[in-house]
Scaffold this motif. Sequence first.
Motif, mmCIF file in Angstrom:
data_model
loop_
_atom_site.group_PDB
_atom_site.id
_atom_site.type_symbol
_atom_site.label_atom_id
_atom_site.label_comp_id
_atom_site.label_asym_id
_atom_site.label_seq_id
_atom_site.Cartn_x
_atom_site.Cartn_y
_atom_site.Cartn_z
ATOM 1 N N ARG A 55 0.984 -1.230 0.042
ATOM 2 C CA ARG A 55 0.084 0.089 0.188
ATOM 3 C C ARG A 55 0.712 1.329 -0.057
ATOM 4 N N PRO A 56 0.643 2.250 -0.846
ATOM 5 C CA PRO A 56 1.259 3.399 -0.771
ATOM 6 C C PRO A 56 1.449 4.221 0.279
ATOM 7 N N TRP A 62 7.899 4.968 4.243
ATOM 8 C CA TRP A 62 7.859 6.224 4.339
ATOM 9 C C TRP A 62 8.914 6.360 5.775
ATOM 10 N N ALA A 63 9.280 5.332 6.562
ATOM 11 C CA ALA A 63 10.096 5.599 7.529
ATOM 12 C C ALA A 63 11.146 6.356 7.457
ATOM 13 N N ASP A 64 11.953 5.842 6.376
ATOM 14 C CA ASP A 64 13.356 6.289 5.861
ATOM 15 C C ASP A 64 13.238 7.970 5.337
ATOM 16 N N VAL A 74 13.382 5.568 -6.715
ATOM 17 C CA VAL A 74 13.930 5.405 -8.066
ATOM 18 C C VAL A 74 13.412 4.086 -8.246
ATOM 19 N N ALA A 75 12.699 3.425 -9.190
ATOM 20 C CA ALA A 75 12.617 2.264 -9.714
ATOM 21 C C ALA A 75 12.901 2.260 -11.065
ATOM 22 N N ALA A 76 13.202 0.882 -11.503
ATOM 23 C CA ALA A 76 13.590 0.475 -12.608
ATOM 24 C C ALA A 76 12.886 0.878 -13.819
ATOM 25 N N SER A 77 11.534 0.735 -13.574
ATOM 26 C CA SER A 77 10.393 1.112 -14.629
ATOM 27 C C SER A 77 9.192 1.138 -14.054
ATOM 28 N N GLU A 78 8.203 1.843 -14.914
ATOM 29 C CA GLU A 78 6.614 1.911 -14.552
ATOM 30 C C GLU A 78 6.215 0.373 -14.057
ATOM 31 N N ARG A 79 6.662 -0.576 -14.754
ATOM 32 C CA ARG A 79 6.296 -1.980 -14.576
ATOM 33 C C ARG A 79 6.546 -2.518 -13.362
ATOM 34 N N VAL A 80 7.751 -2.082 -12.812
ATOM 35 C CA VAL A 80 8.193 -2.493 -11.569
ATOM 36 C C VAL A 80 7.374 -1.644 -10.539
ATOM 37 N N LEU A 81 7.222 -0.537 -10.706
ATOM 38 C CA LEU A 81 6.331 0.218 -9.693
ATOM 39 C C LEU A 81 5.016 -0.449 -9.576
ATOM 40 N N ALA A 82 4.388 -0.713 -10.860
ATOM 41 C CA ALA A 82 3.038 -1.510 -10.739
ATOM 42 C C ALA A 82 3.002 -2.618 -10.148
ATOM 43 N N ARG A 83 4.038 -3.232 -10.016
ATOM 44 C CA ARG A 83 4.183 -4.457 -9.138
ATOM 45 C C ARG A 83 4.342 -4.571 -7.770
ATOM 46 N N ALA A 84 5.271 -3.584 -7.541
ATOM 47 C CA ALA A 84 5.598 -3.346 -6.153
ATOM 48 C C ALA A 84 4.564 -2.533 -5.304
ATOM 49 N N LEU A 85 3.681 -1.869 -5.887
ATOM 50 C CA LEU A 85 2.723 -1.032 -5.173
ATOM 51 C C LEU A 85 1.265 -1.306 -5.539
ATOM 52 N N THR A 86 0.260 -1.166 -4.692
ATOM 53 C CA THR A 86 -1.078 -1.437 -5.037
ATOM 54 C C THR A 86 -1.658 -0.262 -6.023
ATOM 55 N N VAL A 88 0.090 3.066 -8.213
ATOM 56 C CA VAL A 88 1.317 3.809 -8.433
ATOM 57 C C VAL A 88 0.533 5.214 -8.356
ATOM 58 N N GLY A 89 -0.585 5.675 -8.751
ATOM 59 C CA GLY A 89 -1.093 6.912 -8.616
ATOM 60 C C GLY A 89 -1.174 7.365 -7.291
ATOM 61 N N GLU A 90 -1.602 6.551 -6.282
ATOM 62 C CA GLU A 90 -1.625 7.088 -4.921
ATOM 63 C C GLU A 90 -0.288 7.144 -4.349
ATOM 64 N N PHE A 91 0.691 6.601 -4.880
ATOM 65 C CA PHE A 91 2.097 6.718 -4.383
ATOM 66 C C PHE A 91 2.906 7.902 -4.936
ATOM 67 N N VAL A 92 2.466 8.252 -6.164
ATOM 68 C CA VAL A 92 2.926 9.574 -6.835
ATOM 69 C C VAL A 92 2.232 10.796 -5.994
ATOM 70 N N ALA A 93 0.962 10.559 -5.645
ATOM 71 C CA ALA A 93 0.256 11.731 -5.074
ATOM 72 C C ALA A 93 1.086 11.812 -3.402
ATOM 73 N N GLU A 94 1.383 10.776 -2.886
ATOM 74 C CA GLU A 94 1.910 10.692 -1.643
ATOM 75 C C GLU A 94 3.378 11.319 -1.648
ATOM 76 N N CYS A 95 4.098 11.032 -2.686
ATOM 77 C CA CYS A 95 5.510 11.649 -2.749
ATOM 78 C C CYS A 95 5.239 13.133 -3.138
ATOM 79 N N GLU A 96 4.538 13.442 -3.881
ATOM 80 C CA GLU A 96 4.380 15.246 -3.987
ATOM 81 C C GLU A 96 3.758 15.677 -2.751
ATOM 82 N N ARG A 97 2.999 15.022 -1.987
ATOM 83 C CA ARG A 97 2.589 15.562 -0.714
ATOM 84 C C ARG A 97 3.728 15.823 0.376
ATOM 85 N N ARG A 98 4.634 14.760 0.337
ATOM 86 C CA ARG A 98 5.647 14.772 1.181
ATOM 87 C C ARG A 98 6.812 15.518 0.613
ATOM 88 N N GLY A 99 6.925 15.970 -0.682
ATOM 89 C CA GLY A 99 8.023 16.690 -1.213
ATOM 90 C C GLY A 99 9.017 15.730 -1.521
#
Length: 134
Positions: A55-56, A62-64, A74-86, A88-99
């Motif tokens: 879950r994003p 986010w601990a680190d 950094v991920a190798a590709s969008e395919r990797v992110l799509a497999r690693a996370l439930t 990707v859109g929510e993860f991108v939004a959380e990254c933006e929110r946290r800077g």
Amino acid sequence: MNGLRVATIASLTPLEELDREPFLVDTRGQQAMCARWAAEHGHTVTRQLLFYGLRPDHRGLWADVDDGQVELFVAASERVLARALTSVGEFVAECERRGVALETAGMDEPVYDAAMKADVHRRLSMPTAGYDGC
């Protein structure tokens, strides 16, 4: 954006998918691609993350970041992110929110021939050194 502390993201994928998705099974190859990308951009890898369907908003992700050890994912590709996370859109939004920056290495995936697939299978199916079965 030089000199950032980077967490690389690799996706766990069942070994049974080796013939269909060799790069998604090859976590070492994914991590190596991310490390190469980070080095080329003057960044330092401080964490290597490895997960499947996380879950994003998972606090372990986010601990680190919260501790100031990671400024960029950094991920190798969008395919990797799509497999690693439930999501990707929510993860991108959380990254933006946290800077926190998010990048993909954008390099071509290696071409896996039978010998490379066998090597990946061998590396992933061998127990780790010192494993005592407990």
